[in-house]
Design a protein around this motif. Sequence first.
Motif, mmCIF file in Angstrom:
data_model
loop_
_atom_site.group_PDB
_atom_site.id
_atom_site.type_symbol
_atom_site.label_atom_id
_atom_site.label_comp_id
_atom_site.label_asym_id
_atom_site.label_seq_id
_atom_site.Cartn_x
_atom_site.Cartn_y
_atom_site.Cartn_z
ATOM 1 N N SER A 1 -7.962 -12.582 -10.128
ATOM 2 C CA SER A 1 -6.651 -12.134 -10.616
ATOM 3 C C SER A 1 -7.113 -11.744 -12.104
ATOM 4 O O SER A 1 -5.313 -11.937 -12.574
ATOM 5 C CB SER A 1 -6.653 -13.213 -11.086
ATOM 6 N N THR A 2 -8.252 -11.854 -12.736
ATOM 7 C CA THR A 2 -8.276 -11.274 -13.889
ATOM 8 C C THR A 2 -8.988 -9.822 -13.929
ATOM 9 O O THR A 2 -9.923 -9.415 -13.298
ATOM 10 C CB THR A 2 -8.967 -11.981 -15.172
ATOM 11 N N ILE A 3 -9.096 -8.880 -15.132
ATOM 12 C CA ILE A 3 -10.155 -7.684 -15.027
ATOM 13 C C ILE A 3 -10.088 -8.082 -16.454
ATOM 14 O O ILE A 3 -9.672 -8.138 -17.618
ATOM 15 C CB ILE A 3 -9.434 -6.968 -14.806
ATOM 16 N N ASP A 4 -11.843 -8.044 -17.435
ATOM 17 C CA ASP A 4 -12.486 -7.940 -18.321
ATOM 18 C C ASP A 4 -13.245 -6.104 -18.613
ATOM 19 O O ASP A 4 -14.160 -6.152 -17.605
ATOM 20 C CB ASP A 4 -13.089 -9.084 -19.097
ATOM 21 N N PHE A 5 -12.573 -5.544 -19.970
ATOM 22 C CA PHE A 5 -13.198 -4.749 -19.574
ATOM 23 C C PHE A 5 -13.578 -4.091 -20.743
ATOM 24 O O PHE A 5 -12.692 -4.838 -21.679
ATOM 25 C CB PHE A 5 -13.130 -2.988 -18.956
ATOM 26 N N ASP A 6 -14.618 -3.160 -21.533
ATOM 27 C CA ASP A 6 -14.610 -3.209 -22.935
ATOM 28 C C ASP A 6 -14.583 -1.184 -22.645
ATOM 29 O O ASP A 6 -14.291 -0.469 -21.918
ATOM 30 C CB ASP A 6 -16.236 -2.461 -22.906
ATOM 31 N N LEU A 7 -13.160 -1.276 -23.552
ATOM 32 C CA LEU A 7 -12.783 0.091 -24.046
ATOM 33 C C LEU A 7 -13.501 0.392 -25.624
ATOM 34 O O LEU A 7 -13.089 0.266 -26.563
ATOM 35 C CB LEU A 7 -11.048 0.213 -24.148
ATOM 36 N N ILE A 8 -14.510 1.611 -25.618
ATOM 37 C CA ILE A 8 -14.985 1.801 -26.720
ATOM 38 C C ILE A 8 -14.645 3.427 -26.827
ATOM 39 O O ILE A 8 -14.606 4.277 -26.556
ATOM 40 C CB ILE A 8 -16.515 2.198 -25.770
ATOM 41 N N TRP B 1 9.327 -10.148 -15.583
ATOM 42 C CA TRP B 1 8.903 -9.112 -14.858
ATOM 43 C C TRP B 1 7.205 -8.690 -15.748
ATOM 44 O O TRP B 1 7.162 -7.727 -15.243
ATOM 45 C CB TRP B 1 9.763 -8.159 -15.793
ATOM 46 N N SER B 2 6.595 -9.280 -16.361
ATOM 47 C CA SER B 2 5.199 -9.073 -17.214
ATOM 48 C C SER B 2 4.154 -9.035 -15.982
ATOM 49 O O SER B 2 4.703 -10.174 -15.276
ATOM 50 C CB SER B 2 5.331 -9.747 -18.322
ATOM 51 N N PRO B 3 3.769 -8.038 -15.404
ATOM 52 C CA PRO B 3 2.960 -8.244 -14.737
ATOM 53 C C PRO B 3 1.493 -9.368 -15.151
ATOM 54 O O PRO B 3 0.740 -9.276 -14.280
ATOM 55 C CB PRO B 3 2.846 -6.962 -14.260
ATOM 56 N N VAL B 4 1.165 -9.043 -16.417
ATOM 57 C CA VAL B 4 0.233 -10.445 -16.733
ATOM 58 C C VAL B 4 0.368 -11.469 -17.722
ATOM 59 O O VAL B 4 1.580 -11.894 -17.772
ATOM 60 C CB VAL B 4 -0.176 -8.855 -18.052
ATOM 61 N N ALA B 5 -0.586 -11.743 -17.229
ATOM 62 C CA ALA B 5 -0.423 -13.487 -18.085
ATOM 63 C C ALA B 5 -1.632 -13.402 -18.847
ATOM 64 O O ALA B 5 -1.967 -14.730 -18.517
ATOM 65 C CB ALA B 5 -0.480 -14.569 -17.023
ATOM 66 N N THR B 6 -1.947 -12.821 -20.092
ATOM 67 C CA THR B 6 -1.845 -12.222 -20.615
ATOM 68 C C THR B 6 -2.913 -11.070 -20.815
ATOM 69 O O THR B 6 -3.948 -11.198 -19.964
ATOM 70 C CB THR B 6 -1.692 -12.772 -21.461
ATOM 71 N N GLU C 1 -5.137 -10.974 -17.682
ATOM 72 C CA GLU C 1 -4.996 -11.620 -15.929
ATOM 73 C C GLU C 1 -3.552 -11.071 -15.406
ATOM 74 O O GLU C 1 -2.670 -10.772 -16.559
ATOM 75 C CB GLU C 1 -4.838 -13.006 -17.040
ATOM 76 N N SER C 2 -4.085 -10.872 -14.584
ATOM 77 C CA SER C 2 -2.953 -11.249 -13.741
ATOM 78 C C SER C 2 -2.081 -11.822 -13.328
ATOM 79 O O SER C 2 -2.218 -13.192 -13.266
ATOM 80 C CB SER C 2 -3.022 -9.997 -12.585
ATOM 81 N N ALA C 3 -0.788 -11.924 -13.335
ATOM 82 C CA ALA C 3 0.698 -13.125 -13.495
ATOM 83 C C ALA C 3 0.830 -13.000 -11.330
ATOM 84 O O ALA C 3 1.172 -13.967 -10.588
ATOM 85 C CB ALA C 3 1.626 -12.595 -13.543
ATOM 86 N N GLY C 4 0.128 -12.022 -11.489
ATOM 87 C CA GLY C 4 -0.040 -12.535 -9.562
ATOM 88 C C GLY C 4 0.731 -11.164 -8.579
ATOM 89 O O GLY C 4 0.042 -10.695 -7.445
ATOM 90 N N GLN C 5 2.028 -9.845 -9.652
ATOM 91 C CA GLN C 5 2.025 -8.953 -9.147
ATOM 92 C C GLN C 5 1.438 -7.595 -8.342
ATOM 93 O O GLN C 5 1.523 -6.997 -7.619
ATOM 94 C CB GLN C 5 3.288 -8.454 -9.939
#
Lengths: 371, 148
Positions: free
Chosen positions: A55-62, A222-227, A310-314
Motif C-alpha cells: 500500500s505504500t511507496i517511499d522514495f528519495d527524489l534528489i 477521488w484522491s488516489p493517495v492517503a496521503t 500511501e495509496s488509498a487502494g485505487q
Amino acid sequence: MEKIELSRLVQLHPERVSHVSSTDYPGHWPGEDHTWDLEVFRHNLRLDIQRLTPSTIDFDLIGVDASIANALRRILIAEVETIAIEKVFVWQNTSVMQDEVLAARLGLVPLRIHPGRLETWQPEATATDANTISFQLQVSCTRRPNVSSAETDPSKLYENSTVYSSHMIWQPVGQQGHLPDWVSDPPAVAAPDIVLLKLRPGQEVHAELHCVKACGREHAKWSPVATATYRLMPHIDIVSPVPERLQQKFVESFSPGVIGRRKGQGGKGMEVYVKDARRDTVSRNVFMHPEFEGVVKLGRVRDHFLFSVESAGQIPPQALLPEAIAVFRRKIKVVSSALEELIHPTAAAEEGEKEAADGEEREDGGMDVDL
Amino acid sequence: MNALPRFELFTLGDGEKAIEVVEDTKIPNAATIRVAKQDHTLANMIRGYLLKNPKVLFAGYKVPHPLEPHFILKIQTDGTATPVEVLQEVCTTLLTLVAKIEGKFKEQFQQKELEVGLEEPYGAPGGRLPRGDYTEPRRANAMDYLDF
C-alpha cells in the motif's frame, strides 16, 4: 556521512532556520553560472526507492527544485483521476443510518478500477456505459434460527448484522459485460472489509451506486493517495569530538538510531558518528544542552526530498508517480500548445496531429512490475 | 458560499482561452500572462524555472483570489527573446525534466529486484493490494500521456 556543500543546506539554529530559499539562479552568485542545463541536471538527478509495500511507496527524489517536488505532491493528492461512487439511488433504507449519511459514506469507499476504463465525467453529462459503473447494494438482516438464548454476539444472532463493502456487487451495463478485460478483472472495492453500516432483524438497504471518474480537486473521495508527503533529508555535521562521558547523552539527544558509537580512529576510546540521518525527526534537542554548544551543526538538504506516498487502494503505489507525471505533462502541454498557437497560429494545429501519430508508436507505456 | 461549482476549477468555460498575453507598455520586454484554470502547482513551477533562464530579468506570479481559478504571471526579459518565447522554452525544459524523473523511476524497477516489504507501516493489514502489473488495454480513443 556524505559531504554536502553549504549552499545545498537549509541551516537549523536553536531558535530559527536560515538559508531557506534556493539560490541556484543565474546572476545570484558572481562568477557562477546556474543556468538550467540538461546534462548537469541528468548528472545530479537521483531517484531511489526506499520501501515498497502493497500500500505504500517511499522514495528519495534528489536534485530537483522544491517547486517540482511540490507539484508532484499536489498532483498526487488533487489531480490524478480515479473512480468513486458519485450518485446513490436509495430504493429502500430502513436502517438507523439516514440516506444522506449512507451516501456520503459510500462515496468514500475506494474502488479498485483502472481509471483508464472510463471517460472523465463531464458536468451535465448523461450516464452511459462509457462514463459510469454501477454497483448494487442489497442487504437485509434476519434472525438466525437455533441460536442459544444466552448468545449476545449480534454477528452470531443475526444474518447480515453488519454491511461490508464486499456486499457491493458490480452490475455490468451496456458493453461492459462483454469486454474481456472487464470480465477477467471485474470492478471491485479495494478492501472487502470496510464496515458500511449495521442492521438489525427486519431492516434492509437497497441502493444503486453510480461511480464516475473525476479528480481530488472536485472531492477528496477521488484522491488516489492517503496521503502524499515529503520532507527534506536531515543533515548532521559533528564538528568537534564528543568526550566519552557525554557520548550517551549526545546519542539520546537524537532520535533512536541516528547517532552511533564506534571505536575511535587509532584504536583509542570511543567516538560518535552519524549512523542514519534519515531517521532523525529534527527535534533539535541537542541544542538544549550547553555542553554540546558548537559541537554539532544541523541542517536539511534543500534538494533532497524524502517522499512518502500511501495509496488509498485505487491505484497500486508503484503506479502512482507515473500517473502523476502523466498529469504533470498534460498540464504543461496545455500551456505550451496555447503558446504555440500564439507564436505560430496555424502550425500548432498540424503539429498536434503529428504528435498524436507519434504517440501511437509508443503504446508500451505503463509499469511492468510483478508484485 | 460564493465559490464556483468545483468542476469550474479545471474545465475551461465557453470561449475562455487557456492563455492570454498582455504586453506591458511601460516596461521594456515585459508581459503579463493570464493562465486560466491553473493554480500554484503549475505557477510556482513555471516561476522557478523561468528564474533559471539567464534571459529572464524578472519572473513572478500571483493568484489574485483563492476562489478564482486562474493565475497571473509577470515576465521581463533582457531583450534577446520575448516573454512568450522564454515561457515556451521553460515548458520544454519542464517536459524534459519530468521525462528524466520518470525514466529514473522506471529504471529503479528494471535494474534491481525490489523486495516488497511485508511489514506495513501505520499498522495497516499487509497484502492489501495484490494487483500485479498495472498495464491494461485502454479504450481505443482514450487519451494517454504518451499521445502528446
